[in-house]
Design an enzyme around this catalytic site. Structure first.
Site, PDB file in Angstrom:
ATOM      1  N   ALA A 136     -63.996  76.230  18.945  1.00 18.81           N
ATOM      2  CA  ALA A 136     -64.709  75.926  17.787  1.00 18.81           C
ATOM      3  C   ALA A 136     -64.591  74.708  18.316  1.00 18.81           C
ATOM      4  O   ALA A 136     -63.324  74.170  18.673  1.00 18.81           O
ATOM      5  CB  ALA A 136     -65.256  75.872  16.835  1.00 18.81           C
ATOM      6  N   GLY A 177     -63.197  80.733  18.981  1.00 22.89           N
ATOM      7  CA  GLY A 177     -64.376  80.536  18.991  1.00 22.89           C
ATOM      8  C   GLY A 177     -65.104  80.790  20.509  1.00 22.89           C
ATOM      9  O   GLY A 177     -66.266  81.881  21.010  1.00 22.89           O
ATOM     10  N   GLU A 216     -64.210  84.563  20.392  1.00 20.03           N
ATOM     11  CA  GLU A 216     -65.219  85.466  19.690  1.00 20.03           C
ATOM     12  C   GLU A 216     -66.416  85.603  19.799  1.00 20.03           C
ATOM     13  O   GLU A 216     -67.279  86.531  20.019  1.00 20.03           O
ATOM     14  CB  GLU A 216     -64.808  84.775  18.301  1.00 20.03           C
ATOM     15  CG  GLU A 216     -63.730  84.717  17.416  1.00 20.03           C
ATOM     16  CD  GLU A 216     -63.459  83.372  16.475  1.00 20.03           C
ATOM     17  OE1 GLU A 216     -64.375  82.865  16.314  1.00 20.03           O
ATOM     18  OE2 GLU A 216     -63.177  84.532  14.458  1.00 20.03           O
ATOM     19  N   GLU A 271     -56.464  79.829  15.055  1.00 15.95           N
ATOM     20  CA  GLU A 271     -56.864  79.728  14.446  1.00 15.95           C
ATOM     21  C   GLU A 271     -55.425  78.700  12.819  1.00 15.95           C
ATOM     22  O   GLU A 271     -55.534  78.335  12.636  1.00 15.95           O
ATOM     23  CB  GLU A 271     -57.832  80.025  13.729  1.00 15.95           C
ATOM     24  CG  GLU A 271     -59.047  80.462  14.651  1.00 15.95           C
ATOM     25  CD  GLU A 271     -59.441  81.023  15.695  1.00 15.95           C
ATOM     26  OE1 GLU A 271     -58.611  81.826  15.994  1.00 15.95           O
ATOM     27  OE2 GLU A 271     -60.634  81.199  16.016  1.00 15.95           O
TER      28      GLU A 271
HETATM   29  C1  HXC Z   1     -62.155  70.147  20.928  1.00 14.62           C
HETATM   30  C2  HXC Z   1     -61.111  69.960  22.691  1.00 14.62           C
HETATM   31  C3  HXC Z   1     -60.788  71.946  22.323  1.00 14.62           C
HETATM   32  C4  HXC Z   1     -61.301  72.117  21.152  1.00 14.62           C
HETATM   33  C5  HXC Z   1     -60.159  71.016  24.366  1.00 14.62           C
HETATM   34  N1  HXC Z   1     -60.647  70.270  23.471  1.00 14.62           N
HETATM   35  N2  HXC Z   1     -60.974  72.076  23.410  1.00 14.62           N
HETATM   36  N3  HXC Z   1     -62.161  69.722  21.898  1.00 14.62           N
HETATM   37  N4  HXC Z   1     -62.050  70.895  20.100  1.00 14.62           N
HETATM   38  N5  HXC Z   1     -61.814  73.590  20.382  1.00 14.62           N
HETATM   39  C6  HXC Z   1     -60.867  68.586  24.038  1.00 14.62           C
HETATM   40  C7  HXC Z   1     -59.268  67.901  24.448  1.00 14.62           C
HETATM   41  O1  HXC Z   1     -59.275  67.551  22.948  1.00 14.62           O
HETATM   42  C8  HXC Z   1     -59.478  66.985  25.840  1.00 14.62           C
HETATM   43  O2  HXC Z   1     -60.649  65.921  25.107  1.00 14.62           O
HETATM   44  C9  HXC Z   1     -60.544  67.915  26.598  1.00 14.62           C
HETATM   45  O3  HXC Z   1     -60.874  69.048  25.709  1.00 14.62           O
HETATM   46  C10 HXC Z   1     -59.390  68.656  27.760  1.00 14.62           C
HETATM   47  O4  HXC Z   1     -58.078  69.533  26.539  1.00 14.62           O
HETATM   48  P1  HXC Z   1     -56.928  69.253  26.863  1.00 14.62           P
HETATM   49  O5  HXC Z   1     -56.062  69.839  25.809  1.00 14.62           O
HETATM   50  O6  HXC Z   1     -56.539  67.786  27.446  1.00 14.62           O
HETATM   51  O7  HXC Z   1     -56.643  70.088  28.060  1.00 14.62           O
HETATM   52  P2  HXC Z   1     -55.063  71.121  28.823  1.00 14.62           P
HETATM   53  O8  HXC Z   1     -53.781  69.790  28.111  1.00 14.62           O
HETATM   54  O9  HXC Z   1     -55.460  71.343  29.455  1.00 14.62           O
HETATM   55  O10 HXC Z   1     -55.009  72.432  27.184  1.00 14.62           O
HETATM   56  C11 HXC Z   1     -56.181  73.421  27.006  1.00 14.62           C
HETATM   57  C12 HXC Z   1     -56.222  73.939  25.809  1.00 14.62           C
HETATM   58  C13 HXC Z   1     -56.355  72.816  24.891  1.00 14.62           C
HETATM   59  C14 HXC Z   1     -54.778  74.690  25.898  1.00 14.62           C
HETATM   60  C15 HXC Z   1     -57.120  75.366  25.635  1.00 14.62           C
HETATM   61  O11 HXC Z   1     -56.888  71.942  25.426  1.00 14.62           O
HETATM   62  C16 HXC Z   1     -56.315  73.690  22.910  1.00 14.62           C
HETATM   63  O12 HXC Z   1     -55.052  74.442  22.407  1.00 14.62           O
HETATM   64  N6  HXC Z   1     -57.383  73.520  22.570  1.00 14.62           N
HETATM   65  C17 HXC Z   1     -57.721  74.392  21.179  1.00 14.62           C
HETATM   66  C18 HXC Z   1     -57.467  75.365  21.221  1.00 14.62           C
HETATM   67  C19 HXC Z   1     -58.449  75.939  20.090  1.00 14.62           C
HETATM   68  O13 HXC Z   1     -57.301  76.030  18.670  1.00 14.62           O
HETATM   69  N7  HXC Z   1     -59.310  76.273  19.825  1.00 14.62           N
HETATM   70  C20 HXC Z   1     -59.712  76.720  18.347  1.00 14.62           C
HETATM   71  C21 HXC Z   1     -60.112  76.379  17.541  1.00 14.62           C
HETATM   72  S1  HXC Z   1     -60.952  76.846  16.613  1.00 14.62           S
HETATM   73  P3  HXC Z   1     -59.662  64.748  25.204  1.00 14.62           P
HETATM   74  O14 HXC Z   1     -61.213  63.635  24.740  1.00 14.62           O
HETATM   75  O15 HXC Z   1     -59.155  64.721  23.506  1.00 14.62           O
HETATM   76  O16 HXC Z   1     -58.920  64.567  26.146  1.00 14.62           O
HETATM   77  C22 HXC Z   1     -61.945  77.660  16.296  1.00 14.62           C
HETATM   78  C23 HXC Z   1     -62.164  78.467  14.925  1.00 14.62           C
HETATM   79  C24 HXC Z   1     -63.544  79.178  15.076  1.00 14.62           C
HETATM   80  O17 HXC Z   1     -62.589  78.867  17.287  1.00 14.62           O
HETATM   81  C25 HXC Z   1     -64.254  79.418  13.919  1.00 14.62           C
HETATM   82  C26 HXC Z   1     -64.919  78.920  13.328  1.00 14.62           C
HETATM   83  C27 HXC Z   1     -66.055  78.774  11.978  1.00 14.62           C
END
Ligand code: HXC
Length: 260
Positions: A66, A111, A114, A134
């Site tokens: 998400a 997400g 999921e 998360e």
């Molecule tokens: C918003 C995101 C994102 C996310 C990546 N990006 N994941 N933006 N939400 N979940 C954005 C980054 O901010 C960045 O934009 C661009 O995508 C590229 O990502 P990088 O981090 O620079 O790439 P990399 O170094 O290759 O790392 C990839 C990654 C990392 C390991 C996937 O992006 C990451 O850890 N993302 C978050 C993963 C996560 O925690 N997901 C769970 C979310 S909570 P900018 O503009 O900054 O360069 C969830 C809850 C669900 O899902 C339920 C909700 C109710």
């Protein structure tokens, strides 16, 4: 159909829904989930679509979760509403009458994992990484992860993955049964389409009834599930496909199903 955050195509009975927000690694903001919902509602009503494939745009990410930036300032009411909305849309995917294959082409985190778990089964590319990170953000999975992961990989495995934000690489995902097949990136969509076509060669009504029987049963006790199974087994004998399927067997030829 044109969307801002997904690409939606229907070809030869196969609908492909590609989540397409490359600047955020296909993360799910509200607008993207709304697009997915519209496409899923359309698929549910379609008579032409027999199988659905869900994938992500690009070669790096299926869905990186998400959208963290969109959620960061939410309070309890807003975030609860968001979780319920997203989980509801993901459940609509699970409840689609047609089989759904997730073709996981990279990160399937939060997400993203999921959404993939609402599909009937998953194929992934060799670079795929699954996870529910998360708790590392101070939250918990909110789009069904605490429920579906345990049903797919068992309680102990799901708890370890969720409690420790453990990344699951493709080979481990295969070992624990989270995916059915791992292929090189370039072979992912062809493999998913091949699986779709194999399903489409069967009796279409029977496939949809089988999906219902499995999904209803997994959410009920086995006695209820078995009763549902025998009821809908009977229903199959009201279809032209059953007559054709069994006649073709006896005539030693391939069946020609009409989906009726
Ligand atoms: C918003 C995101 C994102 C996310 C990546 N990006 N994941 N933006 N939400 N979940 C954005 C980054 O901010 C960045 O934009 C661009 O995508 C590229 O990502 P990088 O981090 O620079 O790439 P990399 O170094 O290759 O790392 C990839 C990654 C990392 C390991 C996937 O992006 C990451 O850890 N993302 C978050 C993963 C996560 O925690 N997901 C769970 C979310 S909570 P900018 O503009 O900054 O360069 C969830 C809850 C669900 O899902 C339920 C909700 C109710």
């Amino acid at each position: 159909m044109e969307f801002e955050n997904i690409i939606f195509k229907v070809e030869d009975g196969i609908a492909t829904l590609t989540i397409n927000r490359p600047k955020a690694l296909n993360a799910l903001n509200k607008a993207t989930v709304e697009d997915i919902e519209k496409a899923v509602d359309y698929i549910a009503e379609s008579k032409d679509i027999q199988v659905v494939i869900i994938t992500g745009a690009g070669e790096k990410s299926f869905v990186a979760g998400a959208d963290i930036k969109e959620m960061a300032d939410y309070g309890p009411a807003e975030s609860g509403k968001w979780a319920a909305y997203g989980a509801g849309v993901i459940t609509k995917i699970e409840k689609l009458p047609q089989p759904v294959i997730a073709a996981v082409n990279g990160f399937a985190l939060g997400g993203g994992c999921e959404i993939s778990m609402a599909a009937d089964f998953r194929y992934c590319s060799e670079n795929a990484i699954f996870g529910q990170p998360e708790v590392g953000l101070g939250i918990i999975p909110g789009f069904g992860g605490t429920q579906r992961l345990a049903r797919l990989v068992g309680l102990g495995m799901a708890k370890e993955i969720i409690y420790s934000s453990k990344n699951i690489k493709a080979d481990e995902a295969l070992r624990i049964g989270l995916v059915n097949k791992v292929v090189p990136q370039a072979e992912l969509m062809p493999a998913a389409i091949k699986a779709a076509k194999k399903i489409m060669a069967q009796g279409p009504v029977a496939v949809q009834i089988a999906k219902k029987a499995i999904n209803n049963g997994i959410n009920a006790d086995i006695i209820t599930g078995l009763a549902f199974e025998s009821n809908v087994f009977g229903l199959c004998f009201a279809t032209a496909d059953q007559k054709e399927g069994m006649k073709a067997f006896m005539e030693k030829r391939k069946p020609e199903f009409t989906g009726k």
